[in-house]
Scaffold this motif. Structure first.
Motif, PDB file in Angstrom:
ATOM      1  N   GLU A 212      59.440 107.562 -72.377  1.00  0.00           N
ATOM      2  CA  GLU A 212      60.866 107.257 -72.325  1.00  0.00           C
ATOM      3  C   GLU A 212      61.287 106.880 -70.902  1.00  0.00           C
ATOM      4  O   GLU A 212      60.817 107.462 -69.919  1.00  0.00           O
ATOM      5  CB  GLU A 212      61.673 108.462 -72.804  1.00  0.00           C
ATOM      6  CG  GLU A 212      61.516 108.766 -74.284  1.00  0.00           C
ATOM      7  CD  GLU A 212      62.432 109.892 -74.724  1.00  0.00           C
ATOM      8  OE1 GLU A 212      63.334 110.258 -73.944  1.00  0.00           O
ATOM      9  OE2 GLU A 212      62.250 110.396 -75.851  1.00  0.00           O
ATOM     10  N   GLY A 213      62.182 105.898 -70.835  1.00  0.00           N
ATOM     11  CA  GLY A 213      62.723 105.484 -69.551  1.00  0.00           C
ATOM     12  C   GLY A 213      61.852 104.528 -68.768  1.00  0.00           C
ATOM     13  O   GLY A 213      62.175 104.180 -67.626  1.00  0.00           O
ATOM     14  N   ILE A 214      60.722 104.064 -69.361  1.00  0.00           N
ATOM     15  CA  ILE A 214      59.813 103.154 -68.670  1.00  0.00           C
ATOM     16  C   ILE A 214      60.292 101.718 -68.854  1.00  0.00           C
ATOM     17  O   ILE A 214      60.559 101.277 -69.967  1.00  0.00           O
ATOM     18  CB  ILE A 214      58.379 103.286 -69.211  1.00  0.00           C
ATOM     19  CG1 ILE A 214      57.811 104.666 -68.861  1.00  0.00           C
ATOM     20  CG2 ILE A 214      57.484 102.193 -68.669  1.00  0.00           C
ATOM     21  CD1 ILE A 214      57.564 104.877 -67.398  1.00  0.00           C
ATOM     22  N   ALA A 215      60.402 100.993 -67.758  1.00  0.00           N
ATOM     23  CA  ALA A 215      60.727  99.560 -67.803  1.00  0.00           C
ATOM     24  C   ALA A 215      59.459  98.779 -67.479  1.00  0.00           C
ATOM     25  O   ALA A 215      58.852  98.977 -66.420  1.00  0.00           O
ATOM     26  CB  ALA A 215      61.822  99.235 -66.796  1.00  0.00           C
ATOM     27  N   LEU A 216      59.050  97.921 -68.382  1.00  0.00           N
ATOM     28  CA  LEU A 216      57.814  97.173 -68.218  1.00  0.00           C
ATOM     29  C   LEU A 216      58.110  95.703 -67.917  1.00  0.00           C
ATOM     30  O   LEU A 216      59.119  95.160 -68.372  1.00  0.00           O
ATOM     31  CB  LEU A 216      56.960  97.270 -69.476  1.00  0.00           C
ATOM     32  CG  LEU A 216      56.426  98.665 -69.815  1.00  0.00           C
ATOM     33  CD1 LEU A 216      55.713  98.632 -71.158  1.00  0.00           C
ATOM     34  CD2 LEU A 216      55.478  99.160 -68.731  1.00  0.00           C
ATOM     35  N   PRO A 217      57.211  95.030 -67.184  1.00  0.00           N
ATOM     36  CA  PRO A 217      57.394  93.597 -66.920  1.00  0.00           C
ATOM     37  C   PRO A 217      57.132  92.773 -68.171  1.00  0.00           C
ATOM     38  O   PRO A 217      56.663  93.286 -69.200  1.00  0.00           O
ATOM     39  CB  PRO A 217      56.362  93.313 -65.827  1.00  0.00           C
ATOM     40  CG  PRO A 217      55.310  94.345 -66.039  1.00  0.00           C
ATOM     41  CD  PRO A 217      56.013  95.577 -66.518  1.00  0.00           C
ATOM     42  N   ALA A 218      57.386  91.490 -68.080  1.00  0.00           N
ATOM     43  CA  ALA A 218      57.239  90.614 -69.247  1.00  0.00           C
ATOM     44  C   ALA A 218      55.788  90.362 -69.615  1.00  0.00           C
ATOM     45  O   ALA A 218      55.484  90.031 -70.757  1.00  0.00           O
ATOM     46  CB  ALA A 218      57.941  89.285 -68.978  1.00  0.00           C
ATOM     47  N   HIS A 219      54.875  90.500 -68.659  1.00  0.00           N
ATOM     48  CA  HIS A 219      53.463  90.190 -68.904  1.00  0.00           C
ATOM     49  C   HIS A 219      52.609  91.360 -68.424  1.00  0.00           C
ATOM     50  O   HIS A 219      52.604  91.687 -67.236  1.00  0.00           O
ATOM     51  CB  HIS A 219      53.077  88.902 -68.160  1.00  0.00           C
ATOM     52  CG  HIS A 219      51.650  88.482 -68.381  1.00  0.00           C
ATOM     53  ND1 HIS A 219      51.048  87.487 -67.623  1.00  0.00           N
ATOM     54  CD2 HIS A 219      50.699  88.901 -69.268  1.00  0.00           C
ATOM     55  CE1 HIS A 219      49.803  87.328 -68.037  1.00  0.00           C
ATOM     56  NE2 HIS A 219      49.571  88.170 -69.022  1.00  0.00           N
TER      57      HIS A 219
ATOM     58  N   ARG B 287      54.944  95.403 -77.612  1.00  0.00           N
ATOM     59  CA  ARG B 287      55.778  94.289 -78.080  1.00  0.00           C
ATOM     60  C   ARG B 287      57.110  94.795 -78.619  1.00  0.00           C
ATOM     61  O   ARG B 287      58.159  94.180 -78.400  1.00  0.00           O
ATOM     62  CB  ARG B 287      55.029  93.487 -79.152  1.00  0.00           C
ATOM     63  CG  ARG B 287      53.779  92.766 -78.658  1.00  0.00           C
ATOM     64  CD  ARG B 287      54.087  91.722 -77.592  1.00  0.00           C
ATOM     65  NE  ARG B 287      54.989  90.710 -78.074  1.00  0.00           N
ATOM     66  CZ  ARG B 287      54.613  89.591 -78.717  1.00  0.00           C
ATOM     67  NH1 ARG B 287      53.323  89.369 -78.927  1.00  0.00           N
ATOM     68  NH2 ARG B 287      55.501  88.720 -79.115  1.00  0.00           N
ATOM     69  N   ARG B 288      57.077  95.925 -79.340  1.00  0.00           N
ATOM     70  CA  ARG B 288      58.330  96.491 -79.832  1.00  0.00           C
ATOM     71  C   ARG B 288      59.233  96.940 -78.686  1.00  0.00           C
ATOM     72  O   ARG B 288      60.462  96.965 -78.833  1.00  0.00           O
ATOM     73  CB  ARG B 288      58.041  97.678 -80.764  1.00  0.00           C
ATOM     74  CG  ARG B 288      57.500  97.283 -82.130  1.00  0.00           C
ATOM     75  CD  ARG B 288      57.576  98.428 -83.119  1.00  0.00           C
ATOM     76  NE  ARG B 288      56.727  99.544 -82.752  1.00  0.00           N
ATOM     77  CZ  ARG B 288      55.472  99.707 -83.199  1.00  0.00           C
ATOM     78  NH1 ARG B 288      54.938  98.806 -84.011  1.00  0.00           N
ATOM     79  NH2 ARG B 288      54.781 100.767 -82.830  1.00  0.00           N
ATOM     80  N   ALA B 289      58.621  97.261 -77.550  1.00  0.00           N
ATOM     81  CA  ALA B 289      59.401  97.675 -76.379  1.00  0.00           C
ATOM     82  C   ALA B 289      59.926  96.486 -75.582  1.00  0.00           C
ATOM     83  O   ALA B 289      60.609  96.681 -74.573  1.00  0.00           O
ATOM     84  CB  ALA B 289      58.549  98.559 -75.473  1.00  0.00           C
ATOM     85  N   GLY B 290      59.617  95.255 -76.022  1.00  0.00           N
ATOM     86  CA  GLY B 290      60.175  94.087 -75.377  1.00  0.00           C
ATOM     87  C   GLY B 290      59.240  93.333 -74.463  1.00  0.00           C
ATOM     88  O   GLY B 290      59.666  92.356 -73.814  1.00  0.00           O
ATOM     89  N   VAL B 291      57.963  93.726 -74.359  1.00  0.00           N
ATOM     90  CA  VAL B 291      57.014  92.993 -73.519  1.00  0.00           C
ATOM     91  C   VAL B 291      56.719  91.649 -74.186  1.00  0.00           C
ATOM     92  O   VAL B 291      56.294  91.590 -75.337  1.00  0.00           O
ATOM     93  CB  VAL B 291      55.721  93.792 -73.314  1.00  0.00           C
ATOM     94  CG1 VAL B 291      54.730  92.995 -72.473  1.00  0.00           C
ATOM     95  CG2 VAL B 291      56.018  95.134 -72.651  1.00  0.00           C
ATOM     96  N   ALA B 292      56.936  90.576 -73.451  1.00  0.00           N
ATOM     97  CA  ALA B 292      56.807  89.238 -74.033  1.00  0.00           C
ATOM     98  C   ALA B 292      55.349  88.834 -74.238  1.00  0.00           C
ATOM     99  O   ALA B 292      55.010  88.180 -75.224  1.00  0.00           O
ATOM    100  CB  ALA B 292      57.510  88.219 -73.142  1.00  0.00           C
TER     101      ALA B 292
END
Length: 238
Positions: A188-195, A217-222
């Motif tokens: 929780e609270g982790i922000a990941l980059p796009a790649h 991918r569900r967390a928004g990683v492109a």
């Protein structure tokens, strides 16, 4: 190799000469492998562009990826899981042979990396119970030196193995998928980059890496790439 690295290599060779972990002969090239054994390492030069499955010819995609592409973008596995690399891998993973692990890490660092570099490397996590028994995460110990060599940060605490699973070794492909379903979560609270790149030691059916990819991918990683030191030539391993 810079001046410091050359000096350290010379010091190592004088104090503790390189010795082949496979045959006992003198090591060469700054490795605990002799030239003959190093030459036998199975390179994965002809493989599927999507899942890195070894192929006999120059086909771009294997049949499985043509029928149903995996959830990740692309795969990089510079070696095939076969003799003599499989011996080093078994000693490292199950025999707690850290010298074998260092040798595998050095071999990986010497392979030209993919052109598209991720912003972050995420090693596949172990469940805390298995980590306690083994004493180290083999994927993390391979990821750290590779990340330093590529100047890509490695983060070991973002992806969690939230459920203990049975060992994948004796399971078929379908059982492997069931075994790891829902076994991973993002802290929780982790922000990941796009790649990002997911990293493991050996890739076989890809069930573990696919499940981790879906979480990311569900967390928004492109874009998720999967990296493994070695790719099994048939879906019988992890």
């Amino acid at each position: 190799m810079d001046a410091l690295s050359r000096s350290l290599a010379l010091l190592h060779a004088w104090v503790l000469p390189w010795r082949c972990l496979l045959c006992g002969a003198a090591g060469s090239g700054g490795l605990d492998l002799c030239g003959a054994c190093a030459a036998e390492l199975p390179r994965n030069t002809s493989c599927c562009a999507r899942c890195a499955l070894p192929l006999p010819g120059a086909t771009a995609l294997c049949g499985g990826c043509q029928r149903k592409p995996p959830p990740w973008h692309t795969a990089w596995a510079p070696f095939r899981y076969g003799w003599p690399l499989d011996r080093l891998e078994a000693r490292y993973k199950f025999g707690r042979d850290l010298a074998a692990g260092r040798t595998l890490a050095r071999l990986w660092q010497r392979v030209p990396p993919p052109l598209a570099r991720p912003a972050l490397i995420l090693p596949v996590p172990l469940h805390r119970a298995r980590l306690r028994r083994r004493g180290y995460n083999q994927a993390l110990e391979l990821a750290r030196p590779l990340g330093r060599a590529l100047d890509v940060p490695v983060r070991h605490d973002a992806l969690l193995r939230s459920r203990a699973t049975a060992a994948q070794t004796e399971l078929d492909a379908a059982a492997r998928r069931r075994n790891v379903r829902g076994a991973f979560a993002l802290r929780e609270g982790i922000a990941l980059p796009a790649h990002v790149a997911l990293l493991d030691d050996v890739m076989t059916t890809g069930a573990t890496l696919a499940e981790c990819t879906r979480v990311l991918r569900r967390a928004g990683v492109a874009r998720v790439d999967v990296w493994a030191l070695a790719r099994a030539p048939s879906p019988r391993g992890r």
